[in-house]
Design a protein around this motif. Structure first.
Motif, PDB file in Angstrom:
ATOM      1  N   TRP A   1      34.651  33.499  38.984  1.00 29.38           N
ATOM      2  CA  TRP A   1      35.117  32.533  37.991  1.00 29.38           C
ATOM      3  C   TRP A   1      36.109  31.563  38.626  1.00 29.38           C
ATOM      4  O   TRP A   1      36.053  30.360  38.371  1.00 29.38           O
ATOM      5  CB  TRP A   1      35.742  33.262  36.796  1.00 29.38           C
ATOM      6  CG  TRP A   1      36.237  32.314  35.762  1.00 29.38           C
ATOM      7  CD1 TRP A   1      35.484  31.600  34.880  1.00 29.38           C
ATOM      8  CD2 TRP A   1      37.598  31.966  35.520  1.00 29.38           C
ATOM      9  NE1 TRP A   1      36.301  30.818  34.095  1.00 29.38           N
ATOM     10  CE2 TRP A   1      37.603  31.034  34.480  1.00 29.38           C
ATOM     11  CE3 TRP A   1      38.806  32.347  36.083  1.00 29.38           C
ATOM     12  CZ2 TRP A   1      38.773  30.461  33.981  1.00 29.38           C
ATOM     13  CZ3 TRP A   1      39.968  31.799  35.594  1.00 29.38           C
ATOM     14  CH2 TRP A   1      39.951  30.863  34.555  1.00 29.38           C
TER      15      TRP A   1
ATOM     16  N   ASN B   1      34.171  39.583  39.674  1.00 31.15           N
ATOM     17  CA  ASN B   1      33.868  38.675  38.568  1.00 31.15           C
ATOM     18  C   ASN B   1      34.933  37.593  38.451  1.00 31.15           C
ATOM     19  O   ASN B   1      34.620  36.416  38.250  1.00 31.15           O
ATOM     20  CB  ASN B   1      33.783  39.446  37.243  1.00 31.15           C
ATOM     21  CG  ASN B   1      32.623  40.406  37.221  1.00 31.15           C
ATOM     22  OD1 ASN B   1      31.614  40.199  37.893  1.00 31.15           O
ATOM     23  ND2 ASN B   1      32.756  41.475  36.457  1.00 31.15           N
ATOM     24  N   ILE B   2      36.192  37.993  38.545  1.00 37.56           N
ATOM     25  CA  ILE B   2      37.300  37.040  38.452  1.00 37.56           C
ATOM     26  C   ILE B   2      37.233  36.071  39.629  1.00 37.56           C
ATOM     27  O   ILE B   2      37.444  34.867  39.463  1.00 37.56           O
ATOM     28  CB  ILE B   2      38.667  37.770  38.427  1.00 37.56           C
ATOM     29  CG1 ILE B   2      38.731  38.786  37.281  1.00 37.56           C
ATOM     30  CG2 ILE B   2      39.812  36.786  38.348  1.00 37.56           C
ATOM     31  CD1 ILE B   2      38.694  38.204  35.905  1.00 37.56           C
TER      32      ILE B   2
ATOM     33  N   ALA C   1      45.890  38.708  40.780  1.00 38.01           N
ATOM     34  CA  ALA C   1      45.832  40.012  40.111  1.00 38.01           C
ATOM     35  C   ALA C   1      46.871  40.975  40.682  1.00 38.01           C
ATOM     36  O   ALA C   1      47.521  41.715  39.931  1.00 38.01           O
ATOM     37  CB  ALA C   1      44.437  40.611  40.230  1.00 38.01           C
TER      38      ALA C   1
ATOM     39  N   GLN D   1      40.492  46.041  36.074  1.00 34.89           N
ATOM     40  CA  GLN D   1      39.515  46.809  35.311  1.00 34.89           C
ATOM     41  C   GLN D   1      38.237  46.022  35.058  1.00 34.89           C
ATOM     42  O   GLN D   1      37.155  46.592  34.990  1.00 34.89           O
ATOM     43  CB  GLN D   1      40.114  47.266  33.980  1.00 34.89           C
ATOM     44  CG  GLN D   1      41.163  48.335  34.154  1.00 34.89           C
ATOM     45  CD  GLN D   1      41.847  48.704  32.836  1.00 34.89           C
ATOM     46  OE1 GLN D   1      41.898  47.920  31.895  1.00 34.89           O
ATOM     47  NE2 GLN D   1      42.396  49.907  32.792  1.00 34.89           N
ATOM     48  N   GLY D   2      38.373  44.705  34.899  1.00 34.79           N
ATOM     49  CA  GLY D   2      37.210  43.860  34.633  1.00 34.79           C
ATOM     50  C   GLY D   2      36.388  43.566  35.871  1.00 34.79           C
ATOM     51  O   GLY D   2      35.287  43.011  35.771  1.00 34.79           O
ATOM     52  N   GLY D   3      36.914  43.905  37.010  1.00 37.55           N
ATOM     53  CA  GLY D   3      36.203  43.652  38.266  1.00 37.55           C
ATOM     54  C   GLY D   3      36.686  42.379  38.924  1.00 37.55           C
ATOM     55  O   GLY D   3      36.453  41.286  38.405  1.00 37.55           O
TER      56      GLY D   3
ATOM     57  N   HIS E   1      48.005  41.980  32.119  1.00 34.96           N
ATOM     58  CA  HIS E   1      47.038  40.973  32.553  1.00 34.96           C
ATOM     59  C   HIS E   1      46.469  41.324  33.927  1.00 34.96           C
ATOM     60  O   HIS E   1      45.262  41.166  34.157  1.00 34.96           O
ATOM     61  CB  HIS E   1      47.668  39.576  32.569  1.00 34.96           C
ATOM     62  CG  HIS E   1      47.681  38.933  31.231  1.00 34.96           C
ATOM     63  ND1 HIS E   1      46.701  38.066  30.821  1.00 34.96           N
ATOM     64  CD2 HIS E   1      48.550  39.029  30.207  1.00 34.96           C
ATOM     65  CE1 HIS E   1      46.964  37.669  29.593  1.00 34.96           C
ATOM     66  NE2 HIS E   1      48.084  38.238  29.189  1.00 34.96           N
TER      67      HIS E   1
ATOM     68  N   SER F   1      44.064  44.283  33.523  1.00 38.83           N
ATOM     69  CA  SER F   1      42.764  43.883  32.956  1.00 38.83           C
ATOM     70  C   SER F   1      41.897  43.186  33.998  1.00 38.83           C
ATOM     71  O   SER F   1      40.673  43.328  33.980  1.00 38.83           O
ATOM     72  CB  SER F   1      42.952  43.010  31.713  1.00 38.83           C
ATOM     73  OG  SER F   1      43.215  41.680  32.052  1.00 38.83           O
ATOM     74  N   LYS F   2      42.511  42.449  34.922  1.00 33.29           N
ATOM     75  CA  LYS F   2      41.734  41.815  35.992  1.00 33.29           C
ATOM     76  C   LYS F   2      41.117  42.883  36.906  1.00 33.29           C
ATOM     77  O   LYS F   2      39.959  42.777  37.291  1.00 33.29           O
ATOM     78  CB  LYS F   2      42.606  40.859  36.803  1.00 33.29           C
ATOM     79  CG  LYS F   2      42.874  39.528  36.101  1.00 33.29           C
ATOM     80  CD  LYS F   2      43.779  38.645  36.934  1.00 33.29           C
ATOM     81  CE  LYS F   2      44.006  37.299  36.294  1.00 33.29           C
ATOM     82  NZ  LYS F   2      44.744  37.331  35.046  1.00 33.29           N
TER      83      LYS F   2
END
Length: 142
Positions: free
Chosen positions: A37, A33-34, A52, A28-30, A22, A25-26
């Motif tokens: 959100w 962006n997190i 993260a 890698q997803g940037g 998890h 993925s945070k």
């Protein structure tokens, strides 16, 4: 070695692997962006970086068995936050608006189990010197 130690070891490894993935993925997803959100749901954006990092590094630490109880306390708080701020409105099993909090609750209870019991089987913690109660007085006496 008993069955309880083996079971707790398996819980530690699976919890560590789950949170590592998890956290990864945070990243890698940037994280920006997190962070955005997080802000959109009323959580300060910098907390995305904190969460993260705890998930990624904490997951690895759990797998290695390093700081199991401390990391697990942090994960309990992360899961409580996820349930309260994100998943609670959808209910236990979820609804058409989102997933439920059943998985988050399971992860939180596993982390709480590790807080209460530790996990020394095949852990780095078990290799570290500890200062157990009464150990000093025995050392001084001998």
């Amino acid at each position: 070695m008993n069955k309880q130690e083996i079971g707790t070891f398996l819980l530690r490894i699976m919890l560590g692997a789950t949170f590592f993935m998890h956290g990864l993925s945070k990243f890698q997803g940037g994280l920006d962006n997190i962070s955005g959100w997080f802000q959109s749901i009323g959580i300060p954006g910098f907390m995305a970086y904190v969460v993260a990092t705890i998930e990624l590094a904490g997951g690895l630490a759990l797998i290695a068995g390093l700081g199991t109880r401390v990391i697990s306390v942090l994960l309990v708080f992360i899961m409580a936050g996820a349930i309260i701020y994100v998943k609670l409105p959808a209910g236990f099993m979820g609804n058409e608006e989102g997933t439920g909090f059943e998985m988050d609750l399971v992860l939180m209870v596993i982390a709480l189990h590790l807080v209460l019991n530790g996990s020394r089987l095949m852990s780095l913690d078990s290799k570290l010197p500890t200062n157990k109660k009464g150990q000093d007085s025995k050392s001084i006496a001998s």
